[in-house]
Scaffold this motif. Structure first.
Motif, PDB file in Angstrom:
ATOM      1  N   ARG A 101       0.724  -1.234   0.063  1.00 23.10           N
ATOM      2  CA  ARG A 101      -0.032   0.162  -0.073  1.00 23.10           C
ATOM      3  C   ARG A 101       0.930   1.380  -0.020  1.00 23.10           C
ATOM      4  O   ARG A 101       0.595   2.348  -0.720  1.00 23.10           O
ATOM      5  CB  ARG A 101      -0.929  -0.200   1.136  1.00 23.10           C
ATOM      6  N   MET A 102       2.001   1.358   0.666  1.00 24.41           N
ATOM      7  CA  MET A 102       2.926   2.442   0.987  1.00 24.41           C
ATOM      8  C   MET A 102       3.548   2.794  -0.414  1.00 24.41           C
ATOM      9  O   MET A 102       3.870   3.819  -0.701  1.00 24.41           O
ATOM     10  CB  MET A 102       3.635   2.417   2.098  1.00 24.41           C
ATOM     11  N   LEU A 103       4.052   1.886  -0.909  1.00 25.19           N
ATOM     12  CA  LEU A 103       4.868   1.866  -2.062  1.00 25.19           C
ATOM     13  C   LEU A 103       4.374   1.894  -3.564  1.00 25.19           C
ATOM     14  O   LEU A 103       4.805   2.270  -4.375  1.00 25.19           O
ATOM     15  CB  LEU A 103       6.242   0.441  -2.132  1.00 25.19           C
ATOM     16  N   GLY A 104       2.963   1.346  -3.445  1.00 24.62           N
ATOM     17  CA  GLY A 104       1.968   1.478  -4.780  1.00 24.62           C
ATOM     18  C   GLY A 104       2.660   0.336  -5.579  1.00 24.62           C
ATOM     19  O   GLY A 104       2.864   0.515  -6.803  1.00 24.62           O
ATOM     20  N   ILE A 105       3.093  -0.632  -5.168  1.00 29.54           N
ATOM     21  CA  ILE A 105       3.545  -2.147  -5.752  1.00 29.54           C
ATOM     22  C   ILE A 105       2.504  -3.155  -5.397  1.00 29.54           C
ATOM     23  O   ILE A 105       1.905  -3.158  -4.536  1.00 29.54           O
ATOM     24  CB  ILE A 105       4.987  -2.392  -5.500  1.00 29.54           C
ATOM     25  N   THR A 106       2.474  -4.082  -6.367  1.00 33.42           N
ATOM     26  CA  THR A 106       1.383  -5.340  -5.929  1.00 33.42           C
ATOM     27  C   THR A 106       2.106  -6.143  -4.661  1.00 33.42           C
ATOM     28  O   THR A 106       3.255  -6.153  -4.040  1.00 33.42           O
ATOM     29  CB  THR A 106       1.769  -6.400  -7.167  1.00 33.42           C
ATOM     30  N   TYR A 107       1.094  -6.725  -4.151  1.00 27.36           N
ATOM     31  CA  TYR A 107       1.250  -7.597  -2.990  1.00 27.36           C
ATOM     32  C   TYR A 107       2.464  -8.606  -3.284  1.00 27.36           C
ATOM     33  O   TYR A 107       3.578  -8.853  -2.354  1.00 27.36           O
ATOM     34  CB  TYR A 107       0.176  -8.298  -2.179  1.00 27.36           C
ATOM     35  N   LYS A 108       2.596  -9.268  -4.080  1.00 27.01           N
ATOM     36  CA  LYS A 108       3.540 -10.444  -4.655  1.00 27.01           C
ATOM     37  C   LYS A 108       4.890  -9.856  -4.655  1.00 27.01           C
ATOM     38  O   LYS A 108       5.853 -10.160  -4.133  1.00 27.01           O
ATOM     39  CB  LYS A 108       3.082 -10.947  -5.783  1.00 27.01           C
TER      40      LYS A 108
END
Length: 315
Positions: A101-108
């Motif tokens: 959420r904080m970095l704007g990347i996928t969970y994977k």
């Protein structure tokens, strides 16, 4: 590194690369292919990507991420630095869901980044044994994982392995110093003695509870004292295991409250994470900034190949 999350090294890939170069190569670039310190030139111009070097000794090309846990990653370096800082500054850890959420990347992607950073935190080798003359080392074991009703020691379990779904963590803590944690298959003298004698100076005072697995190994140290937890005894003068118990409380709050569940396969890396933060804690004069820089210095010579997140690993 600063705690200000608006710092350019957390916002701009080029600034992050320059910072990582200064951290990894304070005296100038070193060729990761042949180890050369000289005859290295930076490749400039539009034909080359930023931060590319060429070694004229072996004719190899490299950047600051070659030979590190960041190698061949398509994630911008400023996000790597921010993730490292967040994981180092969070006393009870930071979940991959929060990083995503904080970095704007996928969970994977966040899950794999976190494991690479934990690998950077892991000590490849120990500089020497804990303790020494006049020093005290506490040893104890705890159980993590499984359902809440099974998270406590089961004395009736054969081999004292802690019951179904639980994993055994054995930790050594030097009072006023460092901790070293190990994921062990079961709790008995056969599994614990090799760790005790390899990781603790024989001139140390050893403090444990009254469990039988410590009786014979304890004789190999300058002094061995125990407290009888079964009889409600927790402190008797200098005899106590409160230091290692305090470490376990931080570990369990992180595993239960932040990561919820960790798989057997990856437990060693979570232990490395909690050990690292404890060993580089503010109580020893280490700031969040310094802790993150020390983690970045551990990225070299470690690689993890990509794999899908373990369905039992909810971090």
């Amino acid at each position: 590194m600063t705690a200000d999350l608006q710092n350019p090294i957390f916002q701009d890939a080029d600034k992050a690369r320059e910072f990582l170069e200064a951290t990894r190569w304070p005296d100038g670039p070193i060729c990761p292919h042949c180890g050369a310190l000289e005859n290295i030139r930076k490749l400039e111009g539009k034909a080359h990507r930023p931060g590319l070097f060429q070694c004229n000794s072996c004719e190899g090309q490299f950047s600051v991420t070659v030979g590190t846990v960041f190698e061949r990653s398509h994630i911008p370096l400023h996000k790597w630095l921010l993730a490292t800082h967040l994981l180092c500054a969070s006393k009870k850890g930071m979940s991959a869901h929060q990083l995503h959420r904080m970095l704007g990347i996928t969970y994977k992607t966040a899950w794999f980044m976190a494991h690479r950073i934990r690998e950077a935190m892991r000590e490849g080798h120990f500089s020497g044994p804990l303790g020494g003359t006049g020093k005290t080392v506490e040893a104890d074991e705890t159980y993590v994982g499984g359902k809440e009703k099974n998270k406590h020691r089961n004395k009736r379990t054969k081999g004292n392995i802690g019951g179904k779904g639980k994993e055994v963590v054995f930790s050594l803590v030097e009072r006023g110093g460092s901790v070293r944690s190990h994921h062990v298959p079961e709790v008995n003298a056969k599994t614990l003695r090799p760790i005790l004698v390899a990781q603790i100076d024989r001139k140390s005072f050893l403090m444990t509870d009254e469990a039988g697995q410590y009786y014979h190994p304890g004789k190999e140290f300058a002094k061995h004292e125990t407290v009888n937890h079964g009889a409600g005894e927790y402190v008797r003068g200098e005899a106590h295991s409160n230091t290692v118990e305090n470490y376990f409380s931080i570990l369990k709050r992180g595993i239960t409250g932040t990561y919820h569940h960790v798989s057997q396969q990856h437990l060693k890396r979570y232990l490395a994470e909690f050990d690292f933060r404890y060993n580089e804690r503010s109580g020893l004069g280490v700031s969040d900034d310094e802790r993150a820089v020390k983690a970045l210095k551990g990225i070299e010579g470690k690689r993890l190949t990509y794999r899908r997140p373990d369905k039992t690993d909810n971090a």
